[in-house]
Design an enzyme around this catalytic site. Structure first.
Site, PDB file in Angstrom:
ATOM      1  N   GLN A  81      -3.425  60.259   7.207  1.00 48.88           N
ATOM      2  CA  GLN A  81      -4.121  59.256   7.965  1.00 48.88           C
ATOM      3  C   GLN A  81      -5.478  58.788   7.269  1.00 48.88           C
ATOM      4  O   GLN A  81      -5.831  57.790   7.188  1.00 48.88           O
ATOM      5  CB  GLN A  81      -4.702  59.998   9.499  1.00 48.88           C
TER       6      GLN A  81
ATOM      7  N   HIS B 152     -12.803  68.561  20.541  1.00 52.74           N
ATOM      8  CA  HIS B 152     -12.820  70.076  20.117  1.00 52.74           C
ATOM      9  C   HIS B 152     -13.890  70.129  18.986  1.00 52.74           C
ATOM     10  O   HIS B 152     -14.439  68.995  18.491  1.00 52.74           O
ATOM     11  CB  HIS B 152     -11.775  70.637  19.726  1.00 52.74           C
TER      12      HIS B 152
ATOM     13  N   VAL C  60     -12.241  71.581  10.017  1.00 54.62           N
ATOM     14  CA  VAL C  60     -12.693  72.719  10.539  1.00 54.62           C
ATOM     15  C   VAL C  60     -11.649  73.564  11.148  1.00 54.62           C
ATOM     16  O   VAL C  60     -10.685  73.332  11.666  1.00 54.62           O
ATOM     17  CB  VAL C  60     -13.467  72.087  12.098  1.00 54.62           C
TER      18      VAL C  60
ATOM     19  N   SER D 292      -6.188  69.818  18.856  1.00 52.36           N
ATOM     20  CA  SER D 292      -5.931  69.727  20.536  1.00 52.36           C
ATOM     21  C   SER D 292      -4.618  70.099  20.707  1.00 52.36           C
ATOM     22  O   SER D 292      -4.416  70.524  21.941  1.00 52.36           O
ATOM     23  CB  SER D 292      -6.032  68.256  20.819  1.00 52.36           C
TER      24      SER D 292
ATOM     25  N   GLY E  12     -11.290  63.464   9.395  1.00 58.25           N
ATOM     26  CA  GLY E  12     -10.912  64.763   9.184  1.00 58.25           C
ATOM     27  C   GLY E  12     -10.326  64.860   8.258  1.00 58.25           C
ATOM     28  O   GLY E  12      -9.138  63.998   8.340  1.00 58.25           O
ATOM     29  N   GLU E  13     -10.226  65.860   7.339  1.00 61.52           N
ATOM     30  CA  GLU E  13      -9.061  65.799   6.296  1.00 61.52           C
ATOM     31  C   GLU E  13      -7.828  66.594   6.750  1.00 61.52           C
ATOM     32  O   GLU E  13      -6.879  66.674   6.181  1.00 61.52           O
ATOM     33  CB  GLU E  13      -9.798  66.854   5.091  1.00 61.52           C
ATOM     34  N   LYS E  14      -8.010  67.154   8.166  1.00 61.98           N
ATOM     35  CA  LYS E  14      -6.717  67.823   8.519  1.00 61.98           C
ATOM     36  C   LYS E  14      -5.574  66.643   8.626  1.00 61.98           C
ATOM     37  O   LYS E  14      -4.456  67.097   8.408  1.00 61.98           O
ATOM     38  CB  LYS E  14      -6.871  68.432   9.859  1.00 61.98           C
TER      39      LYS E  14
ATOM     40  N   GLY F 172     -13.564  70.387  15.792  1.00 60.96           N
ATOM     41  CA  GLY F 172     -13.221  69.576  14.829  1.00 60.96           C
ATOM     42  C   GLY F 172     -14.068  67.922  14.818  1.00 60.96           C
ATOM     43  O   GLY F 172     -14.836  67.554  13.907  1.00 60.96           O
ATOM     44  N   HIS F 173     -13.943  67.397  15.961  1.00 58.83           N
ATOM     45  CA  HIS F 173     -14.461  66.251  16.336  1.00 58.83           C
ATOM     46  C   HIS F 173     -16.130  66.206  16.361  1.00 58.83           C
ATOM     47  O   HIS F 173     -16.726  65.340  15.687  1.00 58.83           O
ATOM     48  CB  HIS F 173     -14.222  65.747  17.607  1.00 58.83           C
TER      49      HIS F 173
END
Length: 280
Positions: free
Chosen positions: A156, A36, A179, A189, A150-152, A38-39
């Site tokens: 991780q 998506h 994002v 996702s 990603g920071e989401k 974000g990627h």
């Protein structure tokens, strides 16, 4: 641009060897597919730092517990390749499980520190060993200069940053801002599993964390702000796994409010588990 698809380590290294001979730098964007925006933002950010970008697509079985259905994880290779190509990706690495975990494979990278912060690890105990094992392999296999995360998935990000440093893997892990949809919901996702009503309810997770961060900046004590956010989400129909404020680098409980802080949450709406976080 049409990216080159490679499915074996030998083919991948033929590409990266050519880049090195040309003096080019490159970034890697590890994914499990279900691409998506974000990627694709990770790809875009990789292109601001490096000459080339590799995206990897591998649904890692070591990240799934026995009760989690690996077979139901969304897969759309053709769609993923199209999106990554449009984003400017140069190579897409699509290894098979046998390529990553050949017969006799028996090594696991086990992490503590941020990986044992009592957040995602509390609810998915096997998860970060699986993440560290595959990410370490991908860092070594690609030999990339940069890795974009990603920071989401904030825990991780901290786990793989620590892992790369501890293992002296010569790669710089770059955190990229979450994002979001126009209304603030973090891209994921998992969002496709939300009903129309749940999709509207889901907006509360970002707004409640943002309000909690504002309250802390305004002088409210950390624990009270986290409790308020938790009660807000529960009142709106969420089943809350955690809402907590942690040191932004170590994920340890903060000793004082002058530390860099992050408020982090995980909660369920129906059968969908959502995560998000906001800098304080």
């Amino acid at each position: 641009m049409k990216p080159k698809l490679v499915r074996t380590l030998a083919a991948l290294r033929r590409e990266t060897t050519k880049w090195r001979k040309e003096g080019l730098t490159y970034a890697v964007v590890p994914t499990m597919g279900a691409i998506h925006s974000g990627h694709t933002e990770l790809v875009a950010q990789g292109l601001t730092r490096a000459d080339r970008v590799i995206a990897t697509i591998f649904v890692n079985p070591k990240q799934f517990a026995a009760h989690e259905d690996l077979d139901k994880y969304p897969r759309d290779e053709d769609g993923d390749v199209l999106k990554l190509g449009k984003a400017g990706c140069h190579v897409i690495y699509l290894p098979t499980p046998e390529e990553i975990y050949p017969e006799g494979f028996c090594t696991t990278v086990s992490a503590t520190g941020p990986a044992k912060a009592g957040l995602e690890d509390k609810f998915r105990p096997q998860f970060f060993d699986g993440v560290c094992t595959i990410v370490a392999k991908l860092f070594i296999q690609t030999g990339a200069d940069y890795a974009m995360f990603g920071e989401k998935d904030y825990q991780q990000l901290q786990v793989v940053t620590r892992m790369a440093k501890d293992l002296s893997i010569p790669i710089e892990v770059i955190g990229v801002a979450t994002v979001r949809e126009d209304d603030g919901l973090a891209k994921s996702s998992r969002n496709v599993y939300l009903s129309k009503q749940e999709r509207q309810q889901a907006l509360a997770i970002y707004s409640s964390l943002s309000h909690a961060a504002e309250r802390i900046r305004g002088g409210l004590d950390i624990q009270s702000a986290a409790r308020l956010a938790t009660r807000t989400l529960m009142a709106l129909g969420f089943t809350v796994d955690y809402v907590t404020v942690r040191n932004a680098a170590t994920l340890a409980p903060p000793q004082n409010r002058d530390e860099p802080l992050r408020i982090i949450a995980a909660a369920w709406l129906g059968k969908t588990r959502l995560i998000d976080n906001v800098a304080v």
